[in-house]
Design a protein around this motif. Structure first.
Motif, short mmCIF file in Angstrom:
data_model
loop_
_atom_site.label_atom_id
_atom_site.label_comp_id
_atom_site.label_asym_id
_atom_site.label_seq_id
_atom_site.Cartn_x
_atom_site.Cartn_y
_atom_site.Cartn_z
N SER A 230 0.76 -1.22 0.03
CA SER A 230 0.13 0.22 -0.11
C SER A 230 0.97 1.12 0.04
O SER A 230 0.75 2.12 -0.69
CB SER A 230 -0.90 -0.17 1.41
N GLU A 231 1.95 1.31 0.86
CA GLU A 231 2.90 2.43 0.86
C GLU A 231 3.66 2.67 -0.58
O GLU A 231 3.62 3.73 -1.09
CB GLU A 231 3.71 2.21 1.75
N ILE A 233 2.68 1.68 -3.44
CA ILE A 233 1.60 2.27 -4.51
C ILE A 233 1.26 3.57 -4.36
O ILE A 233 1.41 4.40 -5.36
CB ILE A 233 0.22 1.40 -4.43
N ALA A 234 1.23 3.99 -3.11
CA ALA A 234 1.20 5.46 -2.87
C ALA A 234 2.20 6.29 -3.22
O ALA A 234 1.93 7.58 -3.78
CB ALA A 234 0.48 5.55 -1.31
N GLN A 235 3.44 5.73 -3.07
CA GLN A 235 4.66 6.46 -3.23
C GLN A 235 5.16 6.34 -4.60
O GLN A 235 5.67 7.52 -5.27
CB GLN A 235 5.54 6.40 -2.22
N SER A 241 -1.05 4.15 -12.15
CA SER A 241 -2.47 4.73 -12.13
C SER A 241 -2.51 5.47 -13.47
O SER A 241 -3.80 5.12 -13.89
CB SER A 241 -2.27 5.73 -10.91
#
Length: 386
Positions: A230-231, A233-235, A241
């Motif tokens: 999750s981290e 993908i966020a960073q 995306s």
């Protein structure tokens, strides 16, 4: 069409246009005292573009690439470009190697001689392979799909036809990483009778594990993976995306600007490889630029990005993979899979943690990967049809 020999020759017109664009790059600025944390660093990219303009020689690279035995054939309406190098041992095992993004069939350039002719590199001639390395549809010298739906599943069906109908192999091996890992898993899931076993360097981003709401059923390693994925993908997942949702919008800028294309691609080589933030530790400028050139001269950065859209919108689910699976993990790769999850979802009979290397395994550490592939498939050679 039948299989035809393929020879690379990019027109002077394309190269002259590229030279003009490189000499007329319009540069953005960069905030003082920032490095790579907001994306590709300006000073690095300027130096790479300067090398591209002043020193890089595509014709020399083209000559070198044309030493590979390259072919083309039409499968399901798409012209598939592939390397087919015959093994030099007594009974070579056929193996199809599938690349990912933002690399190309050149991901495997260094490993081909190690697999076709192990004896020349201190190995055993009994370990030799016939090596087949296709370019994914919409990548490099394979043609660009004109219709939606060409995802990893569809590609795996094309590879099955390439290996059996076009090349005449009754049974073969398959290996891959990145998109190539997904293609390889779909290939074996739907055609288990064709494969001796599969060899993977990653299992992609494990979406169903990330989506799991039952924390109590997950091991500590799986919970940690969920958090780190999750981290990440966020960073780091912005490119994914965009390419999964609006690849067409992205394609205009990257298709029009070689500097823009280089900036989009080299950041991934730096972030995903075992280079400690210094690209020169793992790749020289010629190597990086040749990968960028493959996207540029074939105008395939847009069509390659679309693979992310297809995979996120139209892929069927994958069930348990029963065919023997070997997994080789490189320590600097992104999102190393939890072993417990892998064992529950694949018939893992070989699990190797290698001492160095990152996501671009065959480019970074060809000897380590070739050795692991040879080790894994050695047990299957006694079952090969003579």
């Amino acid at each position: 069409m039948a299989i035809e020999r393929f020879h690379i020759h990019v027109s002077d017109e394309i190269l002259d246009d590229l030279t003009y664009r490189l000499h007329h790059t319009r540069w953005p600025d960069q905030i003082d005292n920032t490095g790579w944390e907001r994306g590709t660093e300006l000073s690095y990219l300027k130096s790479l573009i300067s090398y591209w303009k002043e020193h890089y020689d595509w014709r020399a690279q083209e000559t070198q690439l044309n030493r590979l035995s390259q072919f083309c054939c039409n499968i399901d309406g798409i012209d598939v470009h592939f390397v087919h190098e015959r093994g030099k041992g007594p009974n070579p095992m056929p193996i199809i190697l599938t690349h990912g993004w933002p690399d190309s069939y050149l991901r495997y350039q260094k490993i081909i001689p190690l697999l076709t002719d192990p004896a020349s590199y201190g190995g055993n001639p009994e370990d030799s392979f016939d090596v087949i390395v296709p370019s994914l549809p919409g990548f490099g010298f394979s043609s660009r799909p004109k219709h939606a739906g060409v995802n990893s599943f569809r590609v795996s069906e094309m590879w099955a036809k390439l290996m059996t109908e076009e090349l005449g192999y009754r049974k073969f091996a398959a290996a891959g990483g990145d998109i190539g890992s997904g293609v390889t898993r779909y290939l074996v899931a739907n055609h288990p009778e064709l494969l001796y076993g599969i060899h993977l360097t990653d299992i992609g981003i494990i979406r169903n594990l990330m989506a799991s709401s039952d924390q109590a059923k997950l091991t500590e390693e799986e919970l940690q993976y969920k958090k780190s994925a999750s981290e990440w993908i966020a960073q780091e997942g912005g490119y994914m995306s965009v390419q999964s949702t609006k690849p067409q919008s992205l394609a205009y800028g990257l298709t029009d600007s070689p500097a823009g294309l280089a900036g989009w691609i080299v950041e991934k080589y730096r972030a995903w490889s075992d280079c400690n933030g210094n690209l020169q530790q793992k790749f020289n400028e010629d190597e990086l630029i040749t990968h960028i050139m493959l996207y540029w001269v074939t105008n395939t950065i847009g069509s390659s990005a679309r693979m992310y859209y297809e995979n996120s919108h139209s892929l069927p689910p994958l069930g348990y993979i029963d065919v023997p699976t070997g997994i080789a993990l490189f320590p600097a790769d992104i999102l190393l899979p939890p072993k417990e999850w892998a064992v529950r979802n694949l018939n893992v009979i070989h699990w190797a943690s290698l001492p160095r290397g990152g996501h671009f395994t065959a480019m970074e550490e060809p000897e380590l990967l070739a050795q692991d592939i040879c080790n894994f498939y050695r047990t299957f050679r006694v079952k090969m049809n003579h």
